[in-house]
Design a protein around this motif. Structure first.
Motif: not given
Length: 201
Positions: A12-13, A17-18, A46-48, A176-178
């Motif tokens: 997920a990390e 990042q992507a 984590a994206m934030f 989309w982030l899944v």
């Protein structure tokens, strides 16, 4: 012509990042003020955090909310709480949903009025039940076509304010982030275009 790109990551990390890198590339390439609507939930936090460390042109980025729980300011359940904590050091403009207003319907209408004619990027998540934003299975909000922002019935114990399908249709890009094994079935149904789940619509 609509273009879709699916990318898979080991963790997920890595995905976060992507996703942050995608938002950086989009904001830089636009070279103008841009609007980004962000969803909440566990996965994007984590994206934030990654975003906060990237050299985005923050001064010309407006961050909007895709959805928010009706809960007090600072509550851990609020998406805004985590967004503001992660991005406290950047000079972006954040437009929060007024979920503490006495008249929530009026607050939803006010939020709709802040939305630009086009949203440059809308970030969405996916629930195991196939929901996205706070468009949840069986809720009357799924059939709202005359408003850009609406309120849900209680879901997992809390009402939500959410962008509706007409608002999501204003997006030039959907990101989309899944993440998580519990999303596997819902993700496959999304990829198959299964309109029986909210995300598939």
């Amino acid at each position: 012509m609509t273009h879709h790109e699916l990318r898979r990551f080991d963790t997920a990390e890595d995905a976060a990042q992507a996703a942050a890198g995608f938002l950086l590339d989009e904001a830089v390439s636009l070279a103008r003020p841009c609007s980004v609507a962000l969803s909440g939930g566990r996965t994007p936090t984590a994206m934030f955090d990654v975003l906060a460390a990237l050299p985005l042109p923050w001064e010309r980025i407006t961050l909007l909310q895709v959805d928010e729980r009706v809960a007090p300011d600072g509550d851990d359940a609020r998406n805004l709480t985590h967004l503001e904590a992660s991005l406290a050091g950047v000079p972006a403009t954040i437009e929060p949903m007024e979920v503490t207003a006495f008249d929530l319907e009026a607050a939803a209408a006010r939020y709709a009025a802040t939305l630009p004619a086009r949203l440059d990027v809308v970030h969405l998540g996916l629930g195991p039940d196939g929901h996205t934003a706070s468009l949840v299975p069986g809720d009357p909000v799924l059939d709202v076509t005359d408003r850009l922002v609406a309120l849900t019935e209680p879901y997992q114990g809390t009402r939500r304010m959410t962008l509706t399908y007409p608002a999501l249709a204003r997006a030039d890009r959907l990101l989309w982030l899944v993440a998580g094994a519990d999303k596997r079935e819902a993700l496959q149904r999304l990829l198959d275009g299964d309109a029986s789940i909210p995300a598939g619509r």
